[in-house]
Design a protein around this motif. Structure first.
Motif, PDB file in Angstrom:
ATOM      1  N   LEU A 241      -1.791  14.694  -1.519  1.00 53.14           N
ATOM      2  CA  LEU A 241      -2.574  13.459  -1.482  1.00 53.14           C
ATOM      3  C   LEU A 241      -4.036  13.698  -1.144  1.00 53.14           C
ATOM      4  CD1 LEU A 241      -2.239  10.385  -1.767  1.00 53.14           C
ATOM      5  CD2 LEU A 241      -1.701  10.280   0.670  1.00 53.14           C
ATOM      6  N   GLU A 242      -4.298  14.657  -0.279  1.00 50.71           N
ATOM      7  CA  GLU A 242      -5.679  14.915   0.139  1.00 50.71           C
ATOM      8  C   GLU A 242      -6.545  15.399  -1.029  1.00 50.71           C
ATOM      9  OE1 GLU A 242      -5.842  17.532   3.428  1.00 50.71           O
ATOM     10  OE2 GLU A 242      -4.426  16.410   4.649  1.00 50.71           O
ATOM     11  N   ALA A 243      -5.946  16.091  -1.999  1.00 46.55           N
ATOM     12  CA  ALA A 243      -6.721  16.661  -3.103  1.00 46.55           C
ATOM     13  C   ALA A 243      -7.018  15.652  -4.209  1.00 46.55           C
ATOM     14  CB  ALA A 243      -5.979  17.852  -3.695  1.00 46.55           C
ATOM     15  N   LEU A 244      -6.465  14.443  -4.119  1.00 49.22           N
ATOM     16  CA  LEU A 244      -6.670  13.466  -5.193  1.00 49.22           C
ATOM     17  C   LEU A 244      -8.079  12.884  -5.193  1.00 49.22           C
ATOM     18  CD1 LEU A 244      -3.252  11.594  -5.076  1.00 49.22           C
ATOM     19  CD2 LEU A 244      -3.990  13.357  -6.670  1.00 49.22           C
ATOM     20  N   ARG A 245      -8.746  12.921  -4.055  1.00 53.86           N
ATOM     21  CA  ARG A 245     -10.145  12.498  -3.930  1.00 53.86           C
ATOM     22  C   ARG A 245     -10.389  11.085  -4.472  1.00 53.86           C
ATOM     23  NH1 ARG A 245     -13.464  16.554  -2.419  1.00 53.86           N
ATOM     24  NH2 ARG A 245     -12.625  18.672  -2.470  1.00 53.86           N
ATOM     25  N   VAL A 246      -9.466  10.186  -4.180  1.00 51.83           N
ATOM     26  CA  VAL A 246      -9.636   8.785  -4.565  1.00 51.83           C
ATOM     27  C   VAL A 246     -10.611   8.138  -3.593  1.00 51.83           C
ATOM     28  CG1 VAL A 246      -8.461   6.584  -4.888  1.00 51.83           C
ATOM     29  CG2 VAL A 246      -7.322   8.715  -5.510  1.00 51.83           C
ATOM     30  N   GLU A 247     -11.598   7.412  -4.107  1.00 51.55           N
ATOM     31  CA  GLU A 247     -12.633   6.813  -3.280  1.00 51.55           C
ATOM     32  C   GLU A 247     -12.439   5.305  -3.196  1.00 51.55           C
ATOM     33  OE1 GLU A 247     -16.423   7.986  -4.745  1.00 51.55           O
ATOM     34  OE2 GLU A 247     -16.153  10.104  -4.269  1.00 51.55           O
ATOM     35  N   GLY A 248     -12.714   4.748  -2.008  1.00 47.83           N
ATOM     36  CA  GLY A 248     -12.566   3.323  -1.785  1.00 47.83           C
ATOM     37  C   GLY A 248     -11.236   3.013  -1.118  1.00 47.83           C
ATOM     38  N   SER A 249     -11.268   2.182  -0.070  1.00 46.73           N
ATOM     39  CA  SER A 249     -10.056   1.897   0.708  1.00 46.73           C
ATOM     40  C   SER A 249      -8.960   1.275  -0.141  1.00 46.73           C
ATOM     41  CB  SER A 249     -10.402   0.975   1.885  1.00 46.73           C
ATOM     42  OG  SER A 249     -11.196   1.651   2.845  1.00 46.73           O
ATOM     43  N   ALA A 250      -9.330   0.312  -1.020  1.00 47.67           N
ATOM     44  CA  ALA A 250      -8.317  -0.351  -1.846  1.00 47.67           C
ATOM     45  C   ALA A 250      -7.623   0.646  -2.754  1.00 47.67           C
ATOM     46  CB  ALA A 250      -8.970  -1.463  -2.668  1.00 47.67           C
ATOM     47  N   ARG A 251      -8.386   1.551  -3.356  1.00 49.58           N
ATOM     48  CA  ARG A 251      -7.799   2.552  -4.243  1.00 49.58           C
ATOM     49  C   ARG A 251      -6.899   3.519  -3.471  1.00 49.58           C
ATOM     50  NH1 ARG A 251     -13.039   1.782  -6.244  1.00 49.58           N
ATOM     51  NH2 ARG A 251     -13.164   1.308  -8.481  1.00 49.58           N
ATOM     52  N   ARG A 252      -7.329   3.904  -2.261  1.00 49.83           N
ATOM     53  CA  ARG A 252      -6.509   4.826  -1.462  1.00 49.83           C
ATOM     54  C   ARG A 252      -5.183   4.178  -1.060  1.00 49.83           C
ATOM     55  NH1 ARG A 252     -11.692   5.685   1.757  1.00 49.83           N
ATOM     56  NH2 ARG A 252     -12.764   7.357   0.632  1.00 49.83           N
ATOM     57  N   GLU A 253      -5.249   2.906  -0.668  1.00 47.77           N
ATOM     58  CA  GLU A 253      -4.028   2.215  -0.288  1.00 47.77           C
ATOM     59  C   GLU A 253      -3.076   2.096  -1.465  1.00 47.77           C
ATOM     60  OE1 GLU A 253      -5.485  -1.440   1.279  1.00 47.77           O
ATOM     61  OE2 GLU A 253      -6.399  -0.512   3.055  1.00 47.77           O
ATOM     62  N   MET A 254      -3.640   1.816  -2.655  1.00 47.42           N
ATOM     63  CA  MET A 254      -2.803   1.711  -3.843  1.00 47.42           C
ATOM     64  C   MET A 254      -2.230   3.072  -4.217  1.00 47.42           C
ATOM     65  SD  MET A 254      -3.614  -0.227  -7.439  1.00 47.42           S
ATOM     66  CE  MET A 254      -4.751   0.989  -8.103  1.00 47.42           C
ATOM     67  N   MET A 255      -3.019   4.124  -4.060  1.00 43.38           N
ATOM     68  CA  MET A 255      -2.523   5.465  -4.356  1.00 43.38           C
ATOM     69  C   MET A 255      -1.397   5.845  -3.399  1.00 43.38           C
ATOM     70  SD  MET A 255      -2.480   8.126  -6.199  1.00 43.38           S
ATOM     71  CE  MET A 255      -3.973   8.059  -7.218  1.00 43.38           C
ATOM     72  N   LEU A 256      -1.530   5.493  -2.119  1.00 43.90           N
ATOM     73  CA  LEU A 256      -0.454   5.781  -1.174  1.00 43.90           C
ATOM     74  C   LEU A 256       0.806   5.018  -1.565  1.00 43.90           C
ATOM     75  CD1 LEU A 256       0.489   7.174   1.408  1.00 43.90           C
ATOM     76  CD2 LEU A 256      -0.282   5.175   2.691  1.00 43.90           C
ATOM     77  N   ASP A 257       0.655   3.772  -2.034  1.00 38.63           N
ATOM     78  CA  ASP A 257       1.801   3.004  -2.510  1.00 38.63           C
ATOM     79  C   ASP A 257       2.485   3.725  -3.665  1.00 38.63           C
ATOM     80  OD1 ASP A 257       1.452   1.028  -0.667  1.00 38.63           O
ATOM     81  OD2 ASP A 257       0.447  -0.368  -2.018  1.00 38.63           O
ATOM     82  N   LEU A 258       1.694   4.271  -4.576  1.00 38.24           N
ATOM     83  CA  LEU A 258       2.247   4.951  -5.748  1.00 38.24           C
ATOM     84  C   LEU A 258       3.024   6.210  -5.362  1.00 38.24           C
ATOM     85  CD1 LEU A 258      -0.740   4.594  -8.242  1.00 38.24           C
ATOM     86  CD2 LEU A 258       1.579   3.738  -8.622  1.00 38.24           C
ATOM     87  N   VAL A 259       2.414   7.062  -4.544  1.00 37.98           N
ATOM     88  CA  VAL A 259       3.106   8.301  -4.183  1.00 37.98           C
ATOM     89  C   VAL A 259       4.294   8.010  -3.254  1.00 37.98           C
ATOM     90  CG1 VAL A 259       1.093   9.764  -4.551  1.00 37.98           C
ATOM     91  CG2 VAL A 259       1.484   8.780  -2.295  1.00 37.98           C
ATOM     92  N   SER A 260       4.187   6.948  -2.437  1.00 44.75           N
ATOM     93  CA  SER A 260       5.313   6.562  -1.583  1.00 44.75           C
ATOM     94  C   SER A 260       6.488   6.102  -2.434  1.00 44.75           C
ATOM     95  CB  SER A 260       4.903   5.442  -0.622  1.00 44.75           C
ATOM     96  OG  SER A 260       3.905   5.878   0.277  1.00 44.75           O
ATOM     97  N   LEU A 261       6.163   5.362  -3.506  1.00 39.28           N
ATOM     98  CA  LEU A 261       7.200   4.917  -4.430  1.00 39.28           C
ATOM     99  C   LEU A 261       7.966   6.097  -5.009  1.00 39.28           C
ATOM    100  CD1 LEU A 261       8.549   2.744  -6.221  1.00 39.28           C
ATOM    101  CD2 LEU A 261       6.619   2.978  -7.789  1.00 39.28           C
ATOM    102  N   ALA A 262       7.223   7.100  -5.468  1.00 38.03           N
ATOM    103  CA  ALA A 262       7.863   8.289  -6.032  1.00 38.03           C
ATOM    104  C   ALA A 262       8.671   9.030  -4.959  1.00 38.03           C
ATOM    105  CB  ALA A 262       6.808   9.205  -6.640  1.00 38.03           C
ATOM    106  N   TYR A 263       8.112   9.121  -3.738  1.00 32.74           N
ATOM    107  CA  TYR A 263       8.803   9.812  -2.648  1.00 32.74           C
ATOM    108  C   TYR A 263      10.136   9.131  -2.318  1.00 32.74           C
ATOM    109  CZ  TYR A 263       9.878  11.280   2.109  1.00 32.74           C
ATOM    110  OH  TYR A 263      10.528  11.742   3.227  1.00 32.74           O
ATOM    111  N   ILE A 264      10.112   7.790  -2.236  1.00 35.59           N
ATOM    112  CA  ILE A 264      11.342   7.048  -1.936  1.00 35.59           C
ATOM    113  C   ILE A 264      12.373   7.287  -3.030  1.00 35.59           C
ATOM    114  CG2 ILE A 264      12.325   4.746  -1.638  1.00 35.59           C
ATOM    115  CD1 ILE A 264       9.495   3.908  -0.606  1.00 35.59           C
ATOM    116  N   TRP A 265      11.929   7.215  -4.258  1.00 31.47           N
ATOM    117  CA  TRP A 265      12.822   7.392  -5.401  1.00 31.47           C
ATOM    118  C   TRP A 265      13.485   8.765  -5.371  1.00 31.47           C
ATOM    119  CZ3 TRP A 265      10.896   6.039 -11.034  1.00 31.47           C
ATOM    120  CH2 TRP A 265      12.004   5.895 -11.867  1.00 31.47           C
ATOM    121  N   MET A 266      12.666   9.791  -5.178  1.00 29.96           N
ATOM    122  CA  MET A 266      13.196  11.155  -5.171  1.00 29.96           C
ATOM    123  C   MET A 266      14.167  11.383  -4.015  1.00 29.96           C
ATOM    124  SD  MET A 266       9.638  13.143  -5.981  1.00 29.96           S
ATOM    125  CE  MET A 266       8.742  12.869  -7.526  1.00 29.96           C
TER     126      MET A 266
END
Length: 335
Positions: A241-266
């Motif tokens: 996640l640290e290497a994704l370099r997403v800028e802006g709080s809203a984008r970071r929160e959405m990115m965490l939602d996305l990777v969390s979704l994949a993590y839960i699924w796996m």
């Protein structure tokens, strides 16, 4: 369509200057997908989920400070992120920020009757009041030097005497005492630290809890480590996640939602698979820690499974659709 083309389209979506309403709609959709993936756990595990964990992970991205404070629900031994916020700073969260996160989660989930597990920074009168208002019990680890006055004021042994008795009585794992703090009766627990031989660890672990029993508080606090496991998989051991370099709080929160979704699924698919096929679990003996562990983590096994599914988008979508129909069986969520 080549995978690289899809990836480029996603990058453009994150870089486009879209409205807050767009991000709100996307996060709402991801919330429903998260519940769909949670339904991959067994019904019994979902129904019995009663432990919450709050913690944060932070790093720097160019000139920005990132602090993703996350609230997770423990399901079948997996810390499932259910709410998060980027505090855009390093250092501890404030009580106000924690209350806002708790209110955000309470709009979607019924958290009453659950027990929150937290590390040393998550203390404070307003914070404990907020937990009580939502009907949430808590077990919080304390810094060694706080709340001594409250412990010494009550009847019975003072703080030093509690520690001395536990030090002398080798057969005891903990000592506890009821104290009054911020007008509320709580239990102060001194626990023998299993890692006391480590140079950076204290001899004892100090807990504060609203639970009635000290042994329950000690046992449940050990589950808090699962949020560290989740952060490890979301960062260095999985999605980087640290290497994704997403800028802006809203984008970071959405990115965490996305990777969390994949993590839960796996994780959920493998946990359920191992429950149904216990003979498939490959284990090894860790002589140093003297415990039996999996050859490959549940998450890594699930990642391999999901990557094979991604090659067949139609089958993948059918799997997601079948799970969405099961959301109504999750009793602790507002749908």
């Amino acid at each position: 369509v080549q995978p690289r083309t899809n990836y480029t389209r996603l990058v453009r979506t994150f870089r486009t200057a879209v409205t807050d309403e767009f991000y709100g709609q996307v996060r709402q959709a991801l919330h429903h997908f998260r519940l769909a993936m949670v339904s991959c756990f067994s019904r019994r595990a979902i129904k019995q989920a009663r432990q919450l964990i709050i913690d944060g992970t932070s790093w720097s991205c160019r000139d920005s400070k990132i602090h993703l404070m996350t609230l997770a629900l423990v399901i079948d031994g997996v810390a499932v992120p259910i709410a998060s916020v980027d505090l855009a700073k390093k250092g501890h969260s404030s009580q106000k920020e924690r209350r806002e996160l708790l209110n955000q989660a309470s709009e979607r989930y019924d958290l009453s009757g659950m027990t929150l597990l937290a590390d040393r920074e998550y203390v404070g009168s307003d914070w404990f009041t907020a937990l009580a208002e939502h009907g949430i019990n808590f077990v919080v680890r304390l810094k060694k030097g706080i709340y001594h006055a409250a412990v010494n004021e009550g009847l019975g042994k003072n703080w030093s005497e509690l520690c001395d008795k536990l030090r002398r009585c080798k057969k005891r794992d903990q000592m506890s005492k009821l104290i009054t703090l911020h007008g509320r009766q709580l239990r102060y627990v001194v626990v023998r630290n299993p890692r006391a031989d480590h140079p950076e660890e204290d001899e004892f672990v100090f807990l504060l809890t609203s639970l009635g029993r000290a042994d329950s508080a000690r046992r449940q606090y050990g589950v808090r480590w699962q949020i560290e496991v989740t952060f490890g998989h979301l960062k260095s051991n999985g999605f980087d996640l640290e290497a994704l370099r997403v800028e802006g709080s809203a984008r970071r929160e959405m990115m965490l939602d996305l990777v969390s979704l994949a993590y839960i699924w796996m994780s959920a698919t493998r946990v359920r698979f191992y429950r149904e096929h216990p003979g498939s679990r490959q284990t090894k003996w860790d002589g140093k820690r003297r415990v039996t562990t999996l050859v490959s983590s549940v998450f890594r096994q699930g990642m391999g499974w999901l990557m094979s599914k991604l090659a067949k988008p139609a089958a993948l979508l059918r799997h997601v659709a079948s799970r969405i129909d099961r959301i109504h069986n999750i009793t602790w969520t507002h749908v």
